[in-house]
Design a protein around this motif. Structure first.
Motif, PDB file in Angstrom:
ATOM      1  N   MET A 145      32.754  54.648  14.190  1.00 17.71           N
ATOM      2  CA  MET A 145      32.830  53.701  15.292  1.00 17.71           C
ATOM      3  C   MET A 145      33.916  54.143  16.277  1.00 17.71           C
ATOM      4  SD  MET A 145      33.745  49.635  15.240  1.00 17.71           S
ATOM      5  CE  MET A 145      32.150  49.146  14.571  1.00 17.71           C
ATOM      6  N   ILE A 146      33.585  54.042  17.558  1.00 17.69           N
ATOM      7  CA  ILE A 146      34.552  54.340  18.607  1.00 17.69           C
ATOM      8  C   ILE A 146      34.869  53.041  19.349  1.00 17.69           C
ATOM      9  CG2 ILE A 146      34.984  55.587  20.751  1.00 17.69           C
ATOM     10  CD1 ILE A 146      32.986  57.707  19.810  1.00 17.69           C
ATOM     11  N   ILE A 147      36.126  52.664  19.336  1.00 17.56           N
ATOM     12  CA  ILE A 147      36.587  51.493  20.072  1.00 17.56           C
ATOM     13  C   ILE A 147      37.190  51.998  21.380  1.00 17.56           C
ATOM     14  CG2 ILE A 147      38.158  49.517  20.070  1.00 17.56           C
ATOM     15  CD1 ILE A 147      38.011  49.591  16.988  1.00 17.56           C
ATOM     16  N   TYR A 148      36.714  51.466  22.496  1.00 19.77           N
ATOM     17  CA  TYR A 148      37.161  51.998  23.777  1.00 19.77           C
ATOM     18  C   TYR A 148      37.338  50.877  24.789  1.00 19.77           C
ATOM     19  CZ  TYR A 148      32.700  51.003  25.999  1.00 19.77           C
ATOM     20  OH  TYR A 148      31.630  50.343  26.531  1.00 19.77           O
ATOM     21  N   PHE A 149      38.105  51.158  25.825  1.00 22.48           N
ATOM     22  CA  PHE A 149      38.027  50.311  27.010  1.00 22.48           C
ATOM     23  C   PHE A 149      38.176  51.181  28.241  1.00 22.48           C
ATOM     24  CE2 PHE A 149      42.735  49.899  27.145  1.00 22.48           C
ATOM     25  CZ  PHE A 149      42.981  49.827  28.510  1.00 22.48           C
ATOM     26  N   SER A 150      37.537  50.728  29.307  1.00 20.61           N
ATOM     27  CA  SER A 150      37.486  51.519  30.520  1.00 20.61           C
ATOM     28  C   SER A 150      37.475  50.589  31.716  1.00 20.61           C
ATOM     29  CB  SER A 150      36.224  52.384  30.512  1.00 20.61           C
ATOM     30  OG  SER A 150      36.181  53.247  31.630  1.00 20.61           O
ATOM     31  N   CYS A 151      38.056  51.057  32.819  1.00 21.14           N
ATOM     32  CA  CYS A 151      38.154  50.230  34.017  1.00 21.14           C
ATOM     33  C   CYS A 151      37.360  50.822  35.189  1.00 21.14           C
ATOM     34  CB  CYS A 151      39.620  50.058  34.404  1.00 21.14           C
ATOM     35  SG  CYS A 151      40.611  49.304  33.081  1.00 21.14           S
ATOM     36  N   THR A 152      37.593  52.075  35.488  1.00 26.07           N
ATOM     37  CA  THR A 152      36.839  52.710  36.574  1.00 26.07           C
ATOM     38  C   THR A 152      35.803  53.711  36.049  1.00 26.07           C
ATOM     39  OG1 THR A 152      38.634  54.322  36.849  1.00 26.07           O
ATOM     40  CG2 THR A 152      38.641  52.404  38.312  1.00 26.07           C
ATOM     41  N   GLY A 153      35.587  53.704  34.742  1.00 26.29           N
ATOM     42  CA  GLY A 153      34.480  54.472  34.173  1.00 26.29           C
ATOM     43  C   GLY A 153      34.821  55.790  33.519  1.00 26.29           C
ATOM     44  N   ASN A 154      36.021  56.325  33.733  1.00 27.43           N
ATOM     45  CA  ASN A 154      36.376  57.608  33.133  1.00 27.43           C
ATOM     46  C   ASN A 154      36.327  57.558  31.608  1.00 27.43           C
ATOM     47  OD1 ASN A 154      36.835  59.025  35.522  1.00 27.43           O
ATOM     48  ND2 ASN A 154      38.997  58.499  35.616  1.00 27.43           N
ATOM     49  N   THR A 155      36.969  56.546  31.035  1.00 24.87           N
ATOM     50  CA  THR A 155      37.055  56.468  29.579  1.00 24.87           C
ATOM     51  C   THR A 155      35.726  56.052  28.973  1.00 24.87           C
ATOM     52  OG1 THR A 155      39.338  55.742  29.930  1.00 24.87           O
ATOM     53  CG2 THR A 155      38.513  55.663  27.689  1.00 24.87           C
ATOM     54  N   ARG A 156      34.977  55.233  29.684  1.00 21.43           N
ATOM     55  CA  ARG A 156      33.645  54.869  29.188  1.00 21.43           C
ATOM     56  C   ARG A 156      32.770  56.119  29.092  1.00 21.43           C
ATOM     57  NH1 ARG A 156      30.411  50.498  32.543  1.00 21.43           N
ATOM     58  NH2 ARG A 156      30.355  52.202  34.056  1.00 21.43           N
ATOM     59  N   TRP A 157      32.812  56.963  30.112  1.00 18.39           N
ATOM     60  CA  TRP A 157      32.046  58.212  30.071  1.00 18.39           C
ATOM     61  C   TRP A 157      32.487  59.063  28.887  1.00 18.39           C
ATOM     62  CZ3 TRP A 157      34.305  63.073  30.496  1.00 18.39           C
ATOM     63  CH2 TRP A 157      33.402  64.153  30.452  1.00 18.39           C
ATOM     64  N   ALA A 158      33.804  59.181  28.687  1.00 21.47           N
ATOM     65  CA  ALA A 158      34.319  59.997  27.584  1.00 21.47           C
ATOM     66  C   ALA A 158      33.845  59.452  26.241  1.00 21.47           C
ATOM     67  CB  ALA A 158      35.844  60.041  27.635  1.00 21.47           C
ATOM     68  N   ALA A 159      33.920  58.137  26.072  1.00 20.04           N
ATOM     69  CA  ALA A 159      33.507  57.510  24.814  1.00 20.04           C
ATOM     70  C   ALA A 159      32.009  57.694  24.577  1.00 20.04           C
ATOM     71  CB  ALA A 159      33.872  56.032  24.823  1.00 20.04           C
ATOM     72  N   GLU A 160      31.216  57.495  25.623  1.00 24.35           N
ATOM     73  CA  GLU A 160      29.762  57.641  25.489  1.00 24.35           C
ATOM     74  C   GLU A 160      29.369  59.084  25.207  1.00 24.35           C
ATOM     75  OE1 GLU A 160      28.386  53.942  28.418  1.00 24.35           O
ATOM     76  OE2 GLU A 160      28.361  56.007  29.161  1.00 24.35           O
ATOM     77  N   THR A 161      30.043  60.028  25.855  1.00 23.60           N
ATOM     78  CA  THR A 161      29.756  61.446  25.633  1.00 23.60           C
ATOM     79  C   THR A 161      30.109  61.844  24.203  1.00 23.60           C
ATOM     80  OG1 THR A 161      30.189  61.939  27.967  1.00 23.60           O
ATOM     81  CG2 THR A 161      30.224  63.791  26.432  1.00 23.60           C
ATOM     82  N   LEU A 162      31.256  61.375  23.740  1.00 28.40           N
ATOM     83  CA  LEU A 162      31.694  61.670  22.376  1.00 28.40           C
ATOM     84  C   LEU A 162      30.745  61.040  21.357  1.00 28.40           C
ATOM     85  CD1 LEU A 162      34.018  63.167  20.983  1.00 28.40           C
ATOM     86  CD2 LEU A 162      35.270  61.006  20.906  1.00 28.40           C
TER      87      LEU A 162
END
Length: 275
Positions: free
Chosen positions: A1-18
């Motif tokens: 499981m990957i727990i993430y948070f993102s505001c302008t989308g950078n971290t969301r992209w990283a989490a989804e790619t991973l």
């Protein structure tokens, strides 16, 4: 499981790619905070965190979540200290320039929660912090270069995770991490993390509500008071000053003090004009 948070989308992209590469499940930290439910892991499941660096210090929301986090396994039984130590744990950080001591702080928090970090890495992503003089978004070429390099780093990091290796990838701490986190970062959190500095130009605002939709902490409500329909910040203490409301506004109607005047806007998919 990957727990993430993102505001302008950078971290969301990283989490989804991973997650796409490792087949790990995704869980929004914001959703986890609202649900107030234990983190339930399947047998042998890994636990990862993908987080953005703001002000070179771990965000209070993240600290609180980790300190109060409960992890359960089969039959929803809470894991023992011995069980927690066996979980393959990792984290990935995204930053526009440097991480300061964020990684050290995060690892200390995870260890205090009973977890042992096996691997970690950081990504330099396109800049989104524009709320101080001298700060602006990256030029288009620099943005593309960062995204390309970040994608390569994620693929290498995913291989480490899939093999359950304990190999640390470099963390971009910057030239003076202690000064970034302990001096600039403390100033940042004391004086600049606030929603009281946001202003809306009602002459530009159309009342579309996009700013309210993208606010990750639901700190913006649309109101009809005054000059037509426009956003109003709730002053509820949840604001991250992530500037998502500023960046996503299609009419550039939102500013943070005068610091964001005539500056660029950025979110990960801005060149595709979609959320």
């Amino acid at each position: 499981m990957i727990i993430y948070f993102s505001c302008t989308g950078n971290t969301r992209w990283a989490a989804e790619t991973l997650a796409k590469t490792t087949n790990d499940r995704l869980l929004s930290l914001f959703d986890a905070v609202k649900d107030k439910k234990p983190i339930h892991l399947k047998e042998g499941e890994r636990l990862g965190f993908c987080l953005p660096v703001h002000g070179w210090n771990v965000q209070p929301m993240v600290s609180s979540f980790i300190r109060n986090m409960k992890v359960t396994q089969a039959n929803n039984v809470e894991m023992t200290a011995k069980d927690l130590k066996r979980i393959y744990t990792y984290f990935l950080l995204t930053a526009g320039d440097s991480c300061g001591e964020y990684a050290l702080q995060l690892e200390s928090l995870l260890e205090s929660a009973g977890l042992s970090v096996d691997t970690c890495c950081s990504l330099l992503m396109p800049e989104s912090y524009v709320a101080l003089p001298g700060f602006d978004v990256d030029p288009a070429l620099r943005e593309a270069e960062k995204k390309m390099k970040a994608n390569g780093t994620i693929q290498k990091f995913a291989e480490i995770i899939e093999d359950h290796r304990s190999v640390r990838m470099p963390i971009v701490c910057g030239s003076f991490p202690k000064i970034y986190s302990r001096v600039f970062g403390r100033f940042f959190y004391k004086y600049l993390i606030t929603d009281k500095r946001f202003k809306v130009d009602c002459g530009k605002c159309t009342g579309c509500g996009k700013c309210s939709k993208v606010c990750p902490v639901e700190n913006i409500a649309m109101t009809d008071e005054g000059q037509g329909r426009h956003p109003a910040w709730l002053h509820n203490g949840k604001c991250l000053t992530c500037l998502a409301c500023y960046h996503y506004c299609p009419y550039h109607a939102i500013d943070y003090w005068a610091f964001t005047k005539k500056k660029g806007q950025y979110f990960f998919t801005h060149n595709r004009q979609q959320l």
